[in-house]
Design a protein around this motif. Structure first.
Motif, PDB file in Angstrom:
ATOM      1  N   GLY A 119       2.814   5.702  -1.014  1.00  0.00           N
ATOM      2  CA  GLY A 119       4.344   6.083  -1.770  1.00  0.00           C
ATOM      3  C   GLY A 119       5.002   4.192  -1.797  1.00  0.00           C
ATOM      4  N   GLU A 120       6.410   4.244  -0.833  1.00  0.00           N
ATOM      5  CA  GLU A 120       7.015   2.958  -0.671  1.00  0.00           C
ATOM      6  C   GLU A 120       8.140   3.738  -0.154  1.00  0.00           C
ATOM      7  OE1 GLU A 120       8.610  -0.394  -3.614  1.00  0.00           O
ATOM      8  OE2 GLU A 120       6.602   0.465  -4.751  1.00  0.00           O
ATOM      9  N   VAL A 121       8.737   2.917   0.943  1.00  0.00           N
ATOM     10  CA  VAL A 121       9.995   3.558   1.471  1.00  0.00           C
ATOM     11  C   VAL A 121      10.987   2.033   2.027  1.00  0.00           C
ATOM     12  CG1 VAL A 121      10.262   3.720   4.395  1.00  0.00           C
ATOM     13  CG2 VAL A 121       8.732   5.180   3.079  1.00  0.00           C
ATOM     14  N   ILE A 165       5.087   5.737  10.105  1.00  0.00           N
ATOM     15  CA  ILE A 165       3.800   4.409   8.744  1.00  0.00           C
ATOM     16  C   ILE A 165       2.982   4.627   8.872  1.00  0.00           C
ATOM     17  CG2 ILE A 165       3.801   2.887   6.833  1.00  0.00           C
ATOM     18  CD1 ILE A 165       6.548   3.698   6.548  1.00  0.00           C
ATOM     19  N   VAL A 166       2.708   3.410  10.584  1.00  0.00           N
ATOM     20  CA  VAL A 166       1.424   2.740  11.015  1.00  0.00           C
ATOM     21  C   VAL A 166       0.295   4.088  11.935  1.00  0.00           C
ATOM     22  CG1 VAL A 166       0.533   1.442  12.681  1.00  0.00           C
ATOM     23  CG2 VAL A 166       2.772   0.409  11.407  1.00  0.00           C
ATOM     24  N   ASP A 167       1.070   4.931  11.723  1.00  0.00           N
ATOM     25  CA  ASP A 167       0.316   6.482  12.483  1.00  0.00           C
ATOM     26  C   ASP A 167      -0.307   6.687  11.500  1.00  0.00           C
ATOM     27  OD1 ASP A 167       1.199   5.782  15.569  1.00  0.00           O
ATOM     28  OD2 ASP A 167       2.813   7.173  15.713  1.00  0.00           O
ATOM     29  N   ARG A 181       4.544   0.469   2.564  1.00  0.00           N
ATOM     30  CA  ARG A 181       3.812   1.554   1.907  1.00  0.00           C
ATOM     31  C   ARG A 181       3.757   2.394   2.407  1.00  0.00           C
ATOM     32  NH1 ARG A 181       2.609  -0.909  -3.000  1.00  0.00           N
ATOM     33  NH2 ARG A 181       1.456   1.227  -3.213  1.00  0.00           N
ATOM     34  N   PRO A 182       3.261   3.330   3.007  1.00  0.00           N
ATOM     35  CA  PRO A 182       2.881   4.448   3.361  1.00  0.00           C
ATOM     36  C   PRO A 182       1.708   4.611   2.213  1.00  0.00           C
ATOM     37  CG  PRO A 182       5.008   5.647   2.280  1.00  0.00           C
ATOM     38  CD  PRO A 182       5.372   4.434   2.038  1.00  0.00           C
ATOM     39  N   HIS A 201      10.150   7.560  -1.848  1.00  0.00           N
ATOM     40  CA  HIS A 201       9.730   7.403  -2.561  1.00  0.00           C
ATOM     41  C   HIS A 201       8.236   8.237  -3.197  1.00  0.00           C
ATOM     42  CE1 HIS A 201      12.954   5.241  -5.367  1.00  0.00           C
ATOM     43  NE2 HIS A 201      11.859   4.210  -4.969  1.00  0.00           N
ATOM     44  N   PHE A 202       8.038   9.238  -1.958  1.00  0.00           N
ATOM     45  CA  PHE A 202       6.802   9.601  -1.864  1.00  0.00           C
ATOM     46  C   PHE A 202       7.742  10.526  -0.111  1.00  0.00           C
ATOM     47  CE2 PHE A 202       2.430   8.959   0.133  1.00  0.00           C
ATOM     48  CZ  PHE A 202       2.151   9.637  -1.170  1.00  0.00           C
ATOM     49  N   GLU A 203       5.804  11.796  -0.884  1.00  0.00           N
ATOM     50  CA  GLU A 203       6.284  12.890   0.056  1.00  0.00           C
ATOM     51  C   GLU A 203       5.515  12.168   1.461  1.00  0.00           C
ATOM     52  OE1 GLU A 203       4.944  12.838  -2.677  1.00  0.00           O
ATOM     53  OE2 GLU A 203       6.214  14.080  -3.617  1.00  0.00           O
ATOM     54  N   THR A 204       5.225  11.694   1.895  1.00  0.00           N
ATOM     55  CA  THR A 204       5.076  11.298   3.108  1.00  0.00           C
ATOM     56  C   THR A 204       5.849   9.742   3.473  1.00  0.00           C
ATOM     57  OG1 THR A 204       2.876   9.934   2.420  1.00  0.00           O
ATOM     58  CG2 THR A 204       3.283  12.466   3.683  1.00  0.00           C
TER      59      THR A 204
END
Length: 322
Positions: A97-99, A148-150, A83-84, A113-116
């Protein structure tokens, strides 16, 4: 839609023109395929799933979305949900969002599913380190996790700034601060739901994906991401505790303010009651009353009213009631 399709052999990128040729290239030359999809339709994801034999349950999860961060194993394949998050300073909201990642022995498929996060940037960073990318799909997983964590860092900074503003606003007497505390508490709880499961995800990946014989640099890289996850989750827990304390302090301050207002009202009511009491007594229509026919009775009654009111005023003023 498919936004990127590449095969990496010893960390070197090649670009097959179609999915079928991607599979053939991996079979003929080795290496691994990395397919990137952005908000794919059912038909697009089904085509990729058929080519790489993805499990139908995981494919449905990737299409439906709204999954919590998790890692699931389907035979030799892993399905990872992340989850970004990004912080919107204008509205003081955290957007999620979701990756989804499908990891096989010779492929990795990312569904975004998200821009980032910007997975193109992740690819370019990994492609600059061919030794790391040569580790295969696990290197791609590390790159996505690290990105994502960064990106949680600006979210933490934004929430921390809002909490600092609330602490300043708390003692300013602003009645609207309670609503802001509640709304920010909701954002923090949603952020916790996105990052807390990552500790379990990282532990599962480290124990199940990285063998004891894995490259030490790769193990260190995953350990570094896990350390960042732990720090983020601890900060989020701290934010929630601070907001709970802030709401308690606000309730206490409101109660104290109400007590002060009650004291003021009670003090003025007592001051007004004293002359009213004198006036009421001397306003009775009895024939036999002390000072009824006294020439100085009326001025004395007025003086008594004023004296009692002034005396009570100074008493309450000294006690801080008014």
């Amino acid at each position: 839609m498919i936004v990127d399709n590449a095969v990496y052999v010893d960390g070197i990128r090649t670009e097959p023109p179609s999915l079928e040729e991607t599979s053939e290239t991996v079979r003929d030359r080795g290496g691994f395929a990395w397919i990137g999809l952005y908000r794919p339709t059912r038909e697009e994801l089904s085509a990729v799933a058929k080519e790489f034999e993805l499990p139908s349950l995981a494919v449905e999860d990737a299409l439906a979305g709204h999954q919590r961060p998790k890692v699931e194993r389907y035979g030799s394949m892993l399905f990872v949900v992340l989850r970004p998050a990004s912080y919107l300073d204008e509205t003081e909201k955290v957007e999620f969002g979701e990756v989804h990642l499908f990891l096989g022995e010779d492929f990795v498929i990312t569904v975004r599913h998200f821009e980032t996060p910007d997975l193109a940037r992740v690819r370019h960073r990994l492609e600059a380190d061919s030794a790391l990318l040569a580790h295969g799909p696990v290197a791609a997983l590390y790159g996505v996790l690290d990105e994502i964590v960064d990106e949680y860092a600006p979210v933490v900074a934004g929430l921390e700034n809002d909490i600092d503003e609330i602490e300043d606003q708390l003692f300013s007497g602003d009645r609207g601060v309670s609503r802001r505390i509640f709304e920010l508490s909701t954002e923090v709880m949603q952020f916790q739901r996105a990052v807390d499961p990552l500790r379990e995800v990282m532990s599962s990946l480290r124990q199940g994906l990285l063998s004891k014989d894995a490259d030490e640099d790769l193990r260190d890289a995953f350990r570094d991401v896990e350390d960042h996850v732990i720090r983020v989750t601890e900060r989020a827990d701290g934010f929630r505790q601070i907001l709970q304390n802030a709401l308690t302090v606000h309730s206490t301050l409101v109660g104290q303010q109400q007590n002060d207002e009650v004291k003021k009202i009670s003090g003025w009511a007592a001051i007004l009651f004293a002359p009213t009491l004198v006036g009421t007594i001397y306003g009775m229509n009895f024939r036999v009353m002390p000072e009824l026919h006294w020439a100085f009775g009326y001025p004395f009654a007025l003086l008594l009213m004023v004296a009692m009111g002034v005396g009570l005023y100074f008493v309450f003023k000294r006690k801080g009631w008014i």
